[in-house]
Design an enzyme around this catalytic site. Sequence first.
Site, PDB file in Angstrom:
ATOM      1  N   HIS A  46       0.854  -1.187   0.000  1.00 21.82           N
ATOM      2  CA  HIS A  46       0.000   0.000   0.000  1.00 21.82           C
ATOM      3  C   HIS A  46       0.891   1.239   0.000  1.00 21.82           C
ATOM      4  O   HIS A  46       2.063   1.181   0.405  1.00 21.82           O
ATOM      5  CB  HIS A  46      -0.884   0.031   1.241  1.00 21.82           C
ATOM      6  CG  HIS A  46      -1.983  -0.984   1.210  1.00 21.82           C
ATOM      7  ND1 HIS A  46      -3.049  -0.929   2.065  1.00 21.82           N
ATOM      8  CD2 HIS A  46      -2.189  -2.075   0.432  1.00 21.82           C
ATOM      9  CE1 HIS A  46      -3.871  -1.935   1.822  1.00 21.82           C
ATOM     10  NE2 HIS A  46      -3.357  -2.657   0.835  1.00 21.82           N
ATOM     11  N   GLU A  48       1.055   3.829   1.912  1.00 22.45           N
ATOM     12  CA  GLU A  48       1.616   4.185   3.210  1.00 22.45           C
ATOM     13  C   GLU A  48       2.816   3.309   3.555  1.00 22.45           C
ATOM     14  O   GLU A  48       3.848   3.801   4.018  1.00 22.45           O
ATOM     15  CB  GLU A  48       0.565   4.036   4.319  1.00 22.45           C
ATOM     16  CG  GLU A  48      -0.673   4.883   4.145  1.00 22.45           C
ATOM     17  CD  GLU A  48      -1.800   4.157   3.415  1.00 22.45           C
ATOM     18  OE1 GLU A  48      -1.556   3.504   2.385  1.00 22.45           O
ATOM     19  OE2 GLU A  48      -2.951   4.258   3.881  1.00 22.45           O
ATOM     20  N   CYS A  76      -5.859   1.939   6.057  1.00 22.78           N
ATOM     21  CA  CYS A  76      -6.531   0.700   6.449  1.00 22.78           C
ATOM     22  C   CYS A  76      -5.923   0.204   7.764  1.00 22.78           C
ATOM     23  O   CYS A  76      -4.917   0.744   8.240  1.00 22.78           O
ATOM     24  CB  CYS A  76      -6.364  -0.348   5.347  1.00 22.78           C
ATOM     25  SG  CYS A  76      -4.687  -1.009   5.224  1.00 22.78           S
ATOM     26  N   CYS A  79      -2.114  -0.636   7.497  1.00 21.56           N
ATOM     27  CA  CYS A  79      -1.273   0.558   7.424  1.00 21.56           C
ATOM     28  C   CYS A  79      -1.264   1.308   8.751  1.00 21.56           C
ATOM     29  O   CYS A  79      -0.225   1.821   9.175  1.00 21.56           O
ATOM     30  CB  CYS A  79      -1.733   1.451   6.279  1.00 21.56           C
ATOM     31  SG  CYS A  79      -1.450   0.705   4.653  1.00 21.56           S
TER      32      CYS A  79
END
Length: 159
Positions: A46, A48, A76, A79
């Site tokens: 992701h 992040e 999420c 993360c």
Amino acid sequence: MQRAIQLARQAEAHGEVPVGAVLVRDGEIIGEGWNQPIGACDPSAHAEIMALRDAGQRLGNYRLTDTTLYVTLEPCPMCAGAIVHARVGRVVFAACDPRGGAAGSMFDLLPSDGRFNHQTMCEGGLLAVEAGEMLRDFFRTRRVKNKGPAICADGEHDA
């Protein structure tokens, strides 16, 4: 956040969900990333996480204290956990994620509620309209154009 939006557009250009992130310390970008789970065949890639990895490598340290993470979509739970473990001081996100956000939309992991060993401040809404439109346009186009499964770089299907 403008740089995070540029990175989100880079993700979109590679067929990824358009999310971008930058990690800043003392006004300087120390890490950046964009969504890459499909291309990298890595569910943890992701934006992040990629920004945290980039900063950790640049600084030679996984603890990223006194930093602010700017991200185009509410983090999420995965993360959010990485953000807390990295000791990020503050998260600023653009669009809310009502289906999986961990900063109040679905879960309340950010801002930290006091049970974690590190407290991360969090605020949302910065350039939310622009980021939200980019995400809606991406998924609208994807629904019309791509009814099949995503395919990883090695040719395997992403079910």
